[in-house]
Design a protein around this motif. Structure first.
Motif, PDB file in Angstrom:
ATOM      1  N   GLY B 109      23.131  50.990  27.117  1.00 25.22           N
ATOM      2  CA  GLY B 109      23.858  49.794  26.674  1.00 25.22           C
ATOM      3  C   GLY B 109      22.999  49.051  25.665  1.00 25.22           C
ATOM      4  O   GLY B 109      22.576  49.611  24.650  1.00 25.22           O
ATOM      5  N   GLY B 110      22.654  47.799  25.963  1.00 22.28           N
ATOM      6  CA  GLY B 110      21.846  47.002  25.047  1.00 22.28           C
ATOM      7  C   GLY B 110      20.359  47.334  25.122  1.00 22.28           C
ATOM      8  O   GLY B 110      19.560  46.766  24.387  1.00 22.28           O
ATOM      9  N   ASP B 170      25.019  35.174  33.703  1.00 18.38           N
ATOM     10  CA  ASP B 170      24.297  34.722  32.516  1.00 18.38           C
ATOM     11  C   ASP B 170      22.852  35.163  32.703  1.00 18.38           C
ATOM     12  O   ASP B 170      22.314  35.066  33.804  1.00 18.38           O
ATOM     13  CB  ASP B 170      24.384  33.194  32.427  1.00 18.38           C
ATOM     14  N   LEU B 171      22.269  35.687  31.641  1.00 18.90           N
ATOM     15  CA  LEU B 171      20.862  36.057  31.763  1.00 18.90           C
ATOM     16  C   LEU B 171      20.173  35.950  30.421  1.00 18.90           C
ATOM     17  O   LEU B 171      20.843  35.854  29.380  1.00 18.90           O
ATOM     18  CB  LEU B 171      20.661  37.450  32.382  1.00 18.90           C
ATOM     19  N   GLY B 172      18.854  35.931  30.455  1.00 20.01           N
ATOM     20  CA  GLY B 172      18.054  35.730  29.251  1.00 20.01           C
ATOM     21  C   GLY B 172      18.385  36.714  28.139  1.00 20.01           C
ATOM     22  O   GLY B 172      18.368  36.363  26.964  1.00 20.01           O
ATOM     23  N   CYS B 177      22.299  42.429  25.711  1.00 16.32           N
ATOM     24  CA  CYS B 177      22.756  43.308  26.792  1.00 16.32           C
ATOM     25  C   CYS B 177      24.266  43.521  26.747  1.00 16.32           C
ATOM     26  O   CYS B 177      25.009  42.662  26.302  1.00 16.32           O
ATOM     27  CB  CYS B 177      22.318  42.747  28.147  1.00 16.32           C
ATOM     28  N   HIS B 178      24.690  44.702  27.199  1.00 12.38           N
ATOM     29  CA  HIS B 178      26.123  45.042  27.238  1.00 12.38           C
ATOM     30  C   HIS B 178      26.650  44.834  28.657  1.00 12.38           C
ATOM     31  O   HIS B 178      25.935  45.094  29.630  1.00 12.38           O
ATOM     32  CB  HIS B 178      26.326  46.510  26.862  1.00 12.38           C
ATOM     33  N   ILE B 179      27.906  44.472  28.762  1.00 13.50           N
ATOM     34  CA  ILE B 179      28.481  44.239  30.087  1.00 13.50           C
ATOM     35  C   ILE B 179      28.447  45.528  30.919  1.00 13.50           C
ATOM     36  O   ILE B 179      28.210  45.483  32.135  1.00 13.50           O
ATOM     37  CB  ILE B 179      29.907  43.633  29.991  1.00 13.50           C
ATOM     38  N   GLY B 180      28.634  46.673  30.287  1.00 13.23           N
ATOM     39  CA  GLY B 180      28.577  47.937  31.026  1.00 13.23           C
ATOM     40  C   GLY B 180      27.188  48.159  31.616  1.00 13.23           C
ATOM     41  O   GLY B 180      27.047  48.615  32.754  1.00 13.23           O
TER      42      GLY B 180
END
Lengths: 501, 501
Positions: B109-110, B170-172, B177-180
């Motif tokens: 992902g991210g 929610d995160l730093g 980052c990707h939701i997956g």
């Protein structure tokens, strides 16, 4: 009536018909398939159980009677032995023995299920959690409770209230249901809107697998990302993958203030607008938004002699608030009520802040199920839908059935998009059933709803799974079952459709 | 130092040593095992991918570089091909092909993971979700969002805020980052205290299995009890069981009022008492209770030039409230602050209600991870413990390591009992590592904590799973892996310990 394409319908019906198996009554996929070739309980088996569980191996038919029949008295088995273990080790020994001997087992909690999941279908051994009722630990800093599976929900609620906490779930059957059964069913209930589902609040489980292995996932942590979350397999799988013996669960603080409002609406559209307004104005203190229709109220008055506290209306709402500041909560509730009364969304209402009156208002919602049992036979459906659609199903069903049904009533959890559709008849009526099904399932499938929101599939709904789940998913469920319980001894004939067993 | 019995320790170490496999560096169970016998990517394979994904089959080593290394630059792979599908059907075709050809795949992902879970270990094909970034549907009555797996968390947050909703997490790393990836990791983050874990808020997933089968469990219902909840298998399994291609998730309404308080405490005991007081007085409006210690603050000042807005203190707290009535919320917060100041639990503090200042206060908590990267090499631990124990670990570790470490700092999610313990060193230091591990894991195991609260196990922590999970559970995870991915092509060397692969 429905937008399912002819192809969709043919496909689903093919799977459903196929899944009935050869022996099921062709007109009733909820009926039992033929008995699978499990061993019969012998005198030698009984001797083993009596040594393991002295005085707790029940074979007296009179004592077995209430465990062989479901609460609704719609499904009845013929089990000849009921086992009452007190410890996880005893459950493990029972299952190891049954698995070796190829004896089928029906795990049973408070036996309050509504889909025939908690009673034997033939002669399965009943494994009852009724003597597993110890609280193991409670941490009053974190609010994490760990207890045996047979604890009655209401007893846990009382235990926690004394310690200034509450259970994250509450349901009408609380006086009888066991927490292990709640988790096996993934019960929803009246507080889901606020505290979420058991998939989030259950932190750990101890489970005995079909072969007697004890799986200890009894974590007491809010977060744990070490590998796959195995406990989720057992939440909502109705005892078909393992027997839950202990539960740890995150409990919220007891709210300092609770208010309940009982309101009347003249249309379901107004009820939905009231819900939208309520979510905005009550926000974080909203803990329940439930409804019942006028037909439910008539049954409460007729069979249970309850009194309607407000003017007669087509729809009734129960709203509960729970918060940490009584003044703030009352102010929010007052403003909300002012708004919905002046805008005529609500026609009449009453509010309770005192425990006895709160209980009285809640009983109008909680006792609908009980009132229905006095009507004769009830066909029960527990449907998830987009919230704006839930009452359309009741109205369409009324039109569809006409005079065939005695009553078609709707109630349930508006906040969760969960309708309880109940159709009554003086007695079992195959023609009525044929008019209801598959109509109700096709209707639900068309709107991408779930044919079981919170009751589970059990015996009665197992063959309708394809209306809510694709074949690939059902096949994978079958693989999981085969992996964890290769002989299929755990709660056979339940949850999975007949073509998977 | 630890109460693990000699037998416990011997057993766990036996399993951990055994699980390192023959090829892993004996002093570092986080290092990679030998390459498994997967096929190598051939020109023929590349030709297949280029036909399937024209212009989206990346083989340029410069372009591959950032996808081969993790965000912390601690783990680096040697993949020679990166695939960028846009549709679920393309993912399905890629996996069907790779499974037939026995080619290993690393879903990405991210690439913001902290345990080496999102980068290849050897030459695995990188399957990136970066072009799968479409919102599929959003229902503004129910708040249910359905989107492709590659949507960036912050983009989803912005999309929802325009519609008066927020994401439940929610995160730093939200900007990348990707939701997956969030779902595959079962990310926790800053709002878990209020909105619960992804296991409750994720309502549906679409997943492509190792053999290319598409599993559509993309329900958009709050409740669905039709069979086993298959989607839970893919939440937190770090891409080892399937590739998540779409997510449906329940989003809360955007709160009408948000306040953030940044407070100082002179001891961790006072911080805990402040937490208890806060839960009682802020109740349902509390949305985060986070902390950092003075060492974290020094690093923020030194490396990122951030300014401490209050008097220097040994501990700092970030409290966020989110509610539906600004006046009520401010009143609750004011009363709470009055209480903790007059009782001297808190030594100094500042409050923000305006967006820019809120963001500035939050960055003191969110940017600690970033500040640490400027220190040299960081050994990172993400531990769940009973909340009253979390800082003892930091203090014991400081005593245990003495001068060996440059810095030993603690921060994290008090409300979830989740400590981020970070130990820095000018560069990689095997002697320091040997002093930290297994000490940190034994300490955690002794208090029945989790050795990975929210980061997952990935490559780095896989062999420590036995400190938090019994052998029976790990063996069952192995059976699930074997069932869903018999050739083991999906994210090999991750999550499961080496003795299970």
């Amino acid at each position: 009536v429905t937008d399912l394409t002819a192809v969709d319908r043919a496909l689903i019906q093919h799977r459903c018909v196929h899944s009935r198996g050869l022996g099921a009554s062709p007109g009733n996929p909820g009926a039992a398939p033929p008995r699978l070739p499990f061993s019969r309980v012998t005198q030698e088996d009984l001797a083993f159980f009596r040594t393991l569980l002295p005085g707790r191996t029940i074979t007296d038919p009179d004592l077995l009677k209430s465990s062989n029949v479901d609460w609704l008295k719609t499904v009845e088995g013929n089990s000849e032995v009921l086992l009452r273990p007190k410890t996880t080790e005893e459950v493990s020994q029972i299952l190891r023995y049954c698995n070796e001997r190829n004896l089928a087992v029906c795990p049973q909690g408070g036996n309050t299920g509504l889909v025939g999941g908690s009673v034997p279908v033939f002669d399965e051994i009943i494994l009852s959690t009724s003597l597993m009722k110890q609280v193991i630990t409670f941490d009053n800093i974190s609010g994490i409770l760990t207890c045996q599976a047979g604890c009655v929900l209401e007893n846990l609620s009382n235990y926690l209230e004394e310690r200034d906490f509450i259970m994250p779930l509450d349901l009408g059957a609380k006086g009888s249901c066991h927490i292990g059964g709640n988790v096996s069913t993934n019960a929803g209930g009246l507080r889901l809107l606020r505290y979420g589902s058991l998939r989030g609040t259950v932190l750990g489980l101890e489970v005995v697998l079909a072969d007697g292995r004890i799986l200890n996932c009894l974590a007491t942590l809010r977060k744990d990302n070490t590998g796959y979350d195995l406990k989720q397999l057992f939440i909502g799988s109705e005892g078909t993958l393992g027997v839950i013996t202990a539960v740890s669960i995150l409990c919220p603080r007891k709210p300092k203030a609770v208010n309940v409002a009982f309101l009347g609406c003249s249309s379901f559209q107004q009820l939905l607008e009231t819900f939208q307004c309520c979510r905005g104005m009550l926000g974080e203190i909203l803990s329940a938004f439930e409804f019942l229709d006028a037909s439910c109220m008539s049954l409460l008055e007729k069979h249970l002699k309850l009194t309607n506290p407000i003017t007669e209306s087509p729809f009734y709402i129960v709203i509960e608030t729970a918060g940490s500041n009584a003044t703030h909560d009352e102010e929010k509730l007052h403003k909300f009520l002012e708004e919905v009364m002046t805008s005529s969304l609500v026609t009449d209402g009453t509010v309770a802040t005192e425990a006895t009156k709160i209980k009285a208002l809640w009983s109008l919602r909680e006792r609908v199920t009980e009132a229905l049992t006095h009507e004769g036979y009830t066909y029960k459906y527990d449907i998830s839908l987009p919230v704006e659609k839930i009452y359309d199903l009741v109205q369409d069903m009324r039109g569809h059935l006409g005079d065939m049904a005695k009553n078609v009533v709707g109630y349930g959890h508006v906040g969760d998009g969960n309708l309880h559709l109940n159709i009554t008849s003086p007695s079992k009526d195959p023609a009525l059933l044929a008019a209801i099904e598959p109509y109700v399932y096709e209707w639900t499938s068309k709107w991408k709803g779930s044919i079981s929101a919170e009751h589970g599939l059990g015996l009665k709904k197992r063959n309708y799974i394809y209306y809510s789940k694709p074949s690939e998913a059902v096949a994978l469920m079958g693989s999981i079952k085969a992996m964890l319980d290769p002989k299929g001894i755990l709660n056979p004939y339940k949850t999975l459709p007949d073509n998977i067993h």
